[in-house]
Design an enzyme around this catalytic site. Structure first.
Site, short mmCIF file in Angstrom:
data_model
loop_
_atom_site.label_atom_id
_atom_site.label_comp_id
_atom_site.label_asym_id
_atom_site.label_seq_id
_atom_site.Cartn_x
_atom_site.Cartn_y
_atom_site.Cartn_z
N PRO A 64 0.83 -1.21 0.00
CA PRO A 64 0.00 0.00 0.00
C PRO A 64 0.87 1.26 0.00
CG PRO A 64 0.08 -0.92 2.19
CD PRO A 64 0.78 -1.90 1.28
N HIS A 65 0.32 2.32 -0.55
CA HIS A 65 1.05 3.57 -0.54
C HIS A 65 0.05 4.73 -0.47
CE1 HIS A 65 0.83 1.70 -4.50
NE2 HIS A 65 0.65 2.89 -5.04
N ALA A 66 0.54 5.82 0.07
CA ALA A 66 -0.29 7.00 0.22
C ALA A 66 0.50 8.22 -0.22
CB ALA A 66 -0.72 7.16 1.68
#
Length: 149
Positions: A64-66
């Site tokens: 996941p990345h933000a």
């Protein structure tokens, strides 16, 4: 890569029961380690990205990345859940246990896409994925994820 990934950013044996638990843990850690200034905004960025397409890969790994203005400096985190996270969609339907997180300040995406590619590239190798899954210590995880070959 080592300027945004440190042994202090590796968390082994966490008690995460769902993807939401994992995202909340990530948002909390981001603020506590000084990478972010708003847990709710980071949580929203993680969920918004996941809504576009699952970040679950294979062999129990998710990336996941933000990207948000509430991330104040880039970082990569590694988290291993004590138990499988059953509600995280993956390419091979294997529950997620290992999470590699990329946190990127808005406006710096281009500079950090290569770092994400480097981590994802390391996970293409079957032997590295297996070694990551059986690693027992922070030092072993760090060495595997920062190895250049």
């Amino acid at each position: 890569m080592t300027d945004i990934f440190d042994k202090r950013y590796i968390f082994l044996n966490e008690n995460l029961k769902s993807q939401d638990d994992a995202f909340r843990f990530i948002a909390n850690i981001a603020v506590n380690l000084g990478f972010g200034d708003d847990e709710a905004a980071i949580l929203k960025a993680l969920k918004d990205r996941e809504a576009q397409a699952s970040t679950g890969l294979q062999d129990g790994i998710a990336i996941p990345h933000a990207i948000t203005s509430h991330i104040t400096r880039p970082a990569v985190l590694f988290i291993r859940s004590h138990s499988p996270i059953m509600d995280w969609e993956t390419l091979d339907d294997v529950p997620v246990k290992q999470i590699i997180v990329m946190l990127v300040p808005k406006g710096e995406e281009d500079e950090h896409l290569q770092v994400l590619a480097d981590f994802a590239g390391a996970l293409v190798d079957d032997d590295k994925r297996e070694a990551l899954g059986t690693s027992k210590t922070v030092d072993q995880v760090y060495s595997l994820l920062t190895a250049t070959n």
